[in-house]
Design an enzyme around this catalytic site. Structure first.
Site, short mmCIF file in Angstrom:
data_model
loop_
_atom_site.label_atom_id
_atom_site.label_comp_id
_atom_site.label_asym_id
_atom_site.label_seq_id
_atom_site.Cartn_x
_atom_site.Cartn_y
_atom_site.Cartn_z
N ASN A 176 8.00 -5.67 -1.39
CA ASN A 176 7.97 -4.54 -0.47
C ASN A 176 6.53 -4.48 0.05
O ASN A 176 5.66 -3.90 -0.59
CB ASN A 176 8.35 -3.24 -1.17
CG ASN A 176 8.40 -2.08 -0.18
OD1 ASN A 176 7.91 -2.19 0.95
ND2 ASN A 176 8.99 -0.97 -0.59
N ARG A 198 13.93 4.06 11.95
CA ARG A 198 12.68 4.82 12.08
C ARG A 198 12.00 4.50 13.40
O ARG A 198 12.57 3.88 14.29
CB ARG A 198 11.82 4.53 10.86
CG ARG A 198 12.59 4.93 9.58
CD ARG A 198 11.80 4.76 8.34
NE ARG A 198 10.61 5.58 8.39
CZ ARG A 198 9.57 5.39 7.58
NH1 ARG A 198 9.60 4.44 6.68
NH2 ARG A 198 8.50 6.15 7.68
N PRO A 234 0.78 -1.23 0.00
CA PRO A 234 0.00 0.00 0.00
C PRO A 234 0.82 1.29 0.00
O PRO A 234 1.86 1.37 0.65
CB PRO A 234 -0.83 -0.10 1.29
CG PRO A 234 -0.16 -1.13 2.12
CD PRO A 234 0.51 -2.07 1.16
N ASN A 235 0.31 2.22 -0.74
CA ASN A 235 0.81 3.60 -0.85
C ASN A 235 2.04 3.74 -1.74
O ASN A 235 2.44 4.86 -2.06
CB ASN A 235 1.10 4.21 0.54
CG ASN A 235 -0.16 4.31 1.38
OD1 ASN A 235 -1.16 4.83 0.91
ND2 ASN A 235 -0.14 3.76 2.58
N ALA A 283 3.21 -1.18 4.69
CA ALA A 283 2.68 -1.28 6.06
C ALA A 283 2.26 -2.70 6.44
O ALA A 283 2.26 -3.05 7.63
CB ALA A 283 1.51 -0.32 6.23
N ASP A 298 1.63 -16.01 6.36
CA ASP A 298 1.20 -17.39 6.09
C ASP A 298 1.26 -17.71 4.60
O ASP A 298 1.66 -18.81 4.21
CB ASP A 298 -0.22 -17.61 6.61
CG ASP A 298 -0.27 -17.73 8.13
OD1 ASP A 298 0.80 -17.94 8.75
OD2 ASP A 298 -1.36 -17.58 8.70
N TYR A 319 11.92 8.64 0.86
CA TYR A 319 11.73 7.65 -0.20
C TYR A 319 12.32 8.04 -1.55
O TYR A 319 12.26 7.26 -2.49
CB TYR A 319 10.22 7.36 -0.38
CG TYR A 319 9.60 6.81 0.89
CD1 TYR A 319 9.88 5.52 1.33
CD2 TYR A 319 8.74 7.59 1.68
CE1 TYR A 319 9.33 5.02 2.50
CE2 TYR A 319 8.18 7.10 2.85
CZ TYR A 319 8.49 5.81 3.25
OH TYR A 319 7.95 5.32 4.41
N GLU A 369 12.75 -9.64 0.96
CA GLU A 369 11.95 -8.54 1.54
C GLU A 369 12.73 -7.26 1.33
O GLU A 369 13.92 -7.19 1.68
CB GLU A 369 11.74 -8.79 3.04
CG GLU A 369 11.03 -7.64 3.73
CD GLU A 369 10.98 -7.80 5.25
OE1 GLU A 369 11.38 -8.87 5.76
OE2 GLU A 369 10.57 -6.84 5.91
N ARG A 399 5.69 12.03 -2.56
CA ARG A 399 5.58 12.46 -1.16
C ARG A 399 6.85 12.07 -0.44
O ARG A 399 7.51 11.11 -0.82
CB ARG A 399 4.49 11.70 -0.40
CG ARG A 399 3.13 11.85 -0.75
CD ARG A 399 2.20 11.06 0.20
NE ARG A 399 2.75 10.64 1.48
CZ ARG A 399 2.32 9.58 2.17
NH1 ARG A 399 1.36 8.81 1.67
NH2 ARG A 399 2.85 9.28 3.32
N HIS A 431 12.81 -2.91 1.55
CA HIS A 431 12.28 -1.61 1.97
C HIS A 431 13.19 -0.52 1.42
O HIS A 431 14.43 -0.64 1.49
CB HIS A 431 12.21 -1.51 3.49
CG HIS A 431 11.33 -2.56 4.08
ND1 HIS A 431 9.96 -2.46 4.07
CD2 HIS A 431 11.63 -3.77 4.62
CE1 HIS A 431 9.45 -3.55 4.61
NE2 HIS A 431 10.44 -4.36 4.94
N ILE A 432 12.58 0.51 0.90
CA ILE A 432 13.35 1.63 0.34
C ILE A 432 14.12 2.34 1.45
O ILE A 432 15.30 2.65 1.31
CB ILE A 432 12.38 2.60 -0.37
CG1 ILE A 432 11.71 1.89 -1.55
CG2 ILE A 432 13.11 3.86 -0.82
CD1 ILE A 432 10.48 2.61 -2.08
N SER A 433 13.44 2.59 2.55
CA SER A 433 14.06 3.25 3.71
C SER A 433 14.64 2.19 4.65
O SER A 433 14.28 1.01 4.58
CB SER A 433 13.02 4.09 4.44
OG SER A 433 11.97 3.27 4.93
#
Ligand code: CA2
Length: 143
Positions: free
Chosen positions: A72, A105, A10-11, A75, A85, A23, A96, A18, A98-100
């Site tokens: 990715n 964080r 999501p997002n 959330a 699962d 990001y 897995e 943004r 993640h950009i950040s």
């Protein structure tokens, strides 16, 4: 070879629009183009959804069709036992991504369910992390 699935949660459709300090300014369409370049001849399925149900259904499809997954989960990383699962059923490598750097964080971003089953975990390389992940997965699948 079966395709590599690159799944985005999501997002991430708002990437580049943004919070560029976290990001970056690269859009998701540009990330997809970078991944296709990194993949060379290898087939890619590059997808994004804001729906947990759809993301899980794509993992189910990947179980039958994909050689490896780069995900990715955004959330859903921190909330979704259902995604964990589903990923547990995937027989191949899972990266897995993640950009950040989620560990720099707030504490709510520190506990990833997905990391419990991921083959590899990447965080903090910015949007370029996707190209790095594709190259790493292609090399692993060829080995
Ligand atoms: O760093 C990442 O790639 C994240 O998975 C991105 C997620 C966030 O929830 C994770 O903690 C880390 C989603 C970020 C929110 O979506 C945005 C997308 C584009 C621009 C700004 C925010």
């Amino acid at each position: 070879m079966k395709p590599i699935y690159i799944l985005n949660g999501p997002n991430l459709n708002r990437l580049g629009k943004r919070e560029p300090e976290i990001y970056g300014t690269t859009t998701l369409a540009e990330v997809e183009a970078m991944c296709r370049e990194a993949a060379g001849e290898n087939a890619l399925e590059f997808r994004q959804t804001n729906s947990e149900e759809r993301l899980i259904e794509w993992v189910h499809t990947a179980i039958d069709e994909a050689a490896g997954i780069i995900i990715n989960p955004a959330a859903f990383t921190f909330t979704s036992l259902a995604l964990l699962d589903a990923l547990k059923m995937f027989p191949g490598p899972i990266i897995e991504l993640h950009i950040s750097n989620i560990h720099r964080r707030e504490p709510i971003y520190h506990r990833s369910y997905v990391s419990m089953i991921a083959t590899s975990v990447m965080a903090g390389f910015g949007p370029e992390g996707y190209s790095i992940a594709v190259r790493a997965l292609v090399a692993r699948l060829a080995a």
